[in-house]
Motif scaffolding. Sequence first.
Motif, mmCIF file in Angstrom:
data_model
loop_
_atom_site.group_PDB
_atom_site.id
_atom_site.type_symbol
_atom_site.label_atom_id
_atom_site.label_comp_id
_atom_site.label_asym_id
_atom_site.label_seq_id
_atom_site.Cartn_x
_atom_site.Cartn_y
_atom_site.Cartn_z
ATOM 1 N N VAL A 70 23.482 -5.980 -18.872
ATOM 2 C CA VAL A 70 22.279 -6.805 -18.976
ATOM 3 C C VAL A 70 21.116 -6.166 -18.224
ATOM 4 C CG1 VAL A 70 21.273 -9.046 -18.398
ATOM 5 C CG2 VAL A 70 23.588 -8.922 -19.318
ATOM 6 N N VAL A 71 21.379 -5.643 -17.019
ATOM 7 C CA VAL A 71 20.308 -5.016 -16.241
ATOM 8 C C VAL A 71 19.786 -3.773 -16.961
ATOM 9 C CG1 VAL A 71 19.765 -3.848 -14.069
ATOM 10 C CG2 VAL A 71 21.138 -5.932 -14.044
ATOM 11 N N ASP A 72 20.681 -2.992 -17.555
ATOM 12 C CA ASP A 72 20.263 -1.805 -18.305
ATOM 13 C C ASP A 72 19.347 -2.202 -19.461
ATOM 14 O OD1 ASP A 72 20.945 1.226 -18.683
ATOM 15 O OD2 ASP A 72 21.127 0.359 -20.693
ATOM 16 N N TRP A 73 19.690 -3.297 -20.144
ATOM 17 C CA TRP A 73 18.831 -3.778 -21.232
ATOM 18 C C TRP A 73 17.483 -4.263 -20.695
ATOM 19 C CZ3 TRP A 73 17.213 -8.866 -22.634
ATOM 20 C CH2 TRP A 73 16.613 -8.956 -23.887
ATOM 21 N N LEU A 74 17.486 -4.930 -19.549
ATOM 22 C CA LEU A 74 16.226 -5.382 -18.945
ATOM 23 C C LEU A 74 15.335 -4.198 -18.575
ATOM 24 C CD1 LEU A 74 17.278 -8.309 -16.554
ATOM 25 C CD2 LEU A 74 16.044 -8.465 -18.726
ATOM 26 N N ILE A 75 15.936 -3.104 -18.112
ATOM 27 C CA ILE A 75 15.157 -1.906 -17.789
ATOM 28 C C ILE A 75 14.471 -1.374 -19.046
ATOM 29 C CG2 ILE A 75 15.351 0.502 -17.039
ATOM 30 C CD1 ILE A 75 17.607 -0.439 -15.139
ATOM 31 N N GLN A 76 15.181 -1.400 -20.169
ATOM 32 C CA GLN A 76 14.581 -0.946 -21.430
ATOM 33 C C GLN A 76 13.447 -1.868 -21.862
ATOM 34 O OE1 GLN A 76 17.563 0.207 -24.513
ATOM 35 N NE2 GLN A 76 19.078 -0.211 -22.913
ATOM 36 N N VAL A 77 13.658 -3.177 -21.768
ATOM 37 C CA VAL A 77 12.619 -4.138 -22.142
ATOM 38 C C VAL A 77 11.413 -4.002 -21.216
ATOM 39 C CG1 VAL A 77 12.068 -6.598 -22.297
ATOM 40 C CG2 VAL A 77 14.256 -5.749 -23.159
ATOM 41 N N HIS A 78 11.677 -3.852 -19.932
ATOM 42 C CA HIS A 78 10.609 -3.694 -18.943
ATOM 43 C C HIS A 78 9.742 -2.480 -19.266
ATOM 44 C CE1 HIS A 78 9.181 -1.807 -15.162
ATOM 45 N NE2 HIS A 78 8.849 -3.043 -14.837
ATOM 46 N N GLU A 79 10.397 -1.369 -19.615
ATOM 47 C CA GLU A 79 9.627 -0.160 -19.935
ATOM 48 C C GLU A 79 8.875 -0.325 -21.256
ATOM 49 O OE1 GLU A 79 10.284 4.668 -20.294
ATOM 50 O OE2 GLU A 79 11.964 3.306 -20.633
ATOM 51 N N TYR A 80 9.501 -0.931 -22.241
ATOM 52 C CA TYR A 80 8.860 -1.124 -23.548
ATOM 53 C C TYR A 80 7.592 -1.968 -23.423
ATOM 54 C CZ TYR A 80 8.186 -2.678 -28.369
ATOM 55 O OH TYR A 80 7.654 -2.972 -29.591
ATOM 56 N N LEU A 81 7.639 -2.999 -22.577
ATOM 57 C CA LEU A 81 6.486 -3.884 -22.411
ATOM 58 C C LEU A 81 5.464 -3.334 -21.426
ATOM 59 C CD1 LEU A 81 8.330 -7.343 -22.274
ATOM 60 C CD2 LEU A 81 7.077 -6.353 -24.197
ATOM 61 N N GLY A 82 5.777 -2.232 -20.737
ATOM 62 C CA GLY A 82 4.844 -1.638 -19.794
ATOM 63 C C GLY A 82 4.552 -2.524 -18.594
ATOM 64 N N LEU A 83 5.580 -3.166 -18.044
ATOM 65 C CA LEU A 83 5.392 -4.103 -16.942
ATOM 66 C C LEU A 83 5.371 -3.366 -15.602
ATOM 67 C CD1 LEU A 83 7.900 -6.854 -18.166
ATOM 68 C CD2 LEU A 83 5.416 -6.773 -18.506
ATOM 69 N N ALA A 84 4.887 -4.048 -14.568
ATOM 70 C CA ALA A 84 4.825 -3.478 -13.228
ATOM 71 C C ALA A 84 6.223 -3.276 -12.668
ATOM 72 C CB ALA A 84 4.006 -4.388 -12.308
ATOM 73 N N GLY A 85 6.350 -2.290 -11.779
ATOM 74 C CA GLY A 85 7.655 -2.004 -11.202
ATOM 75 C C GLY A 85 8.234 -3.182 -10.436
ATOM 76 N N ASP A 86 7.392 -3.892 -9.672
ATOM 77 C CA ASP A 86 7.889 -5.024 -8.888
ATOM 78 C C ASP A 86 8.459 -6.125 -9.782
ATOM 79 O OD1 ASP A 86 7.326 -4.090 -6.288
ATOM 80 O OD2 ASP A 86 5.215 -4.579 -6.535
ATOM 81 N N THR A 87 7.986 -6.221 -11.025
ATOM 82 C CA THR A 87 8.489 -7.245 -11.942
ATOM 83 C C THR A 87 9.966 -7.035 -12.233
ATOM 84 O OG1 THR A 87 6.291 -7.408 -12.954
ATOM 85 C CG2 THR A 87 8.130 -8.326 -14.194
ATOM 86 N N LEU A 88 10.358 -5.784 -12.438
ATOM 87 C CA LEU A 88 11.764 -5.489 -12.725
ATOM 88 C C LEU A 88 12.649 -5.855 -11.540
ATOM 89 C CD1 LEU A 88 14.015 -4.214 -14.447
ATOM 90 C CD2 LEU A 88 13.372 -1.991 -13.470
#
Length: 309
Positions: free
Chosen positions: A91-109
């Motif tokens: 799940v965390v690996d998938w969240l990392i992919q979603v986080h990068e795809y959406l261009g979110l801030a590092g602290d958000t992840l």
Amino acid sequence: MLGPAASPDPEPPSVPVPDSNREGASVSPGRQARPPPGPCVPPGLAEALSALGLAGEREYAGNIFAEVMVCHALPRRALPRAVTPEMRALVVDWLIQVHEYLGLAGDTLYLAVHLLDSYLRAGRVRLQRLQLLGVACLFVACKMEECVLPECASLCLLGAGSFSRAELLRAERRILSRLDFRLHHPGPLLCLGLLAALAGSSPQVTLFATYFLELSLLEAEAAGWEPGRRAAAALSLAHRLLDGAGSGLEPALYSPAELRPLEPCMARAALRGPAPGRAATFLKYARPQLQGTSLAAARLLRRPQPGPP
């Protein structure tokens, strides 16, 4: 994949906060109770804040240091029986992919993973709803850290239709209720920036440390590490790889014994490479834009080390 509906369970008891002035505390007559001693503020802290673009906060340097570096870790409580470390990592690996795809801030992840771990340790979770829990935690983290929020519909599409907008909003309410709206958490990424500025670390060392820190998100045991200690371990490992085995962090806010259990975990994750279900961070940092950091780190870690790993 998976998502979050949790079975109803009682709220976990809140952790008692020590209070030297509560009834029953012994205070000598004529003396005021003294608060517990705060953390030792390292030299150069105000200058480090200025290097991070926080020159206006120099007056509050000590308070900022205490808030960021002395944040407690989650209790060392096991994951729910139905959730294995491998499932959590997926799940965390998938969240990392979603986080990068959406261009979110590092602290958000980092906040999203902290909320995920907090929720998992607060009670039981249905395995088939684990993905929904992860994306709901990311949605809550966006509301804390981002200026522009991703739309619910976009998040549902990224979940490949495994949950609806209504389910996502219900999951958000469950998270807020289960965590009692305790959402603030100075993450290890902020600690890393502060420690790197204090140590005068080079951009390359800081990039390696950021990679090791993100790899630690995939490790379930890392949730039990204090953010400051986790950041210090990542920075120490990066310094030793790039500057030599005898190098150390100055000022030394943590002893080698405090960092020794953490560094091998990060080193093993870096040596694992793009393993199935844990490949997102390795592949992200293998790109030329990030100087092929993951490939270089694996090469340096395989090199014979005169000191402990």
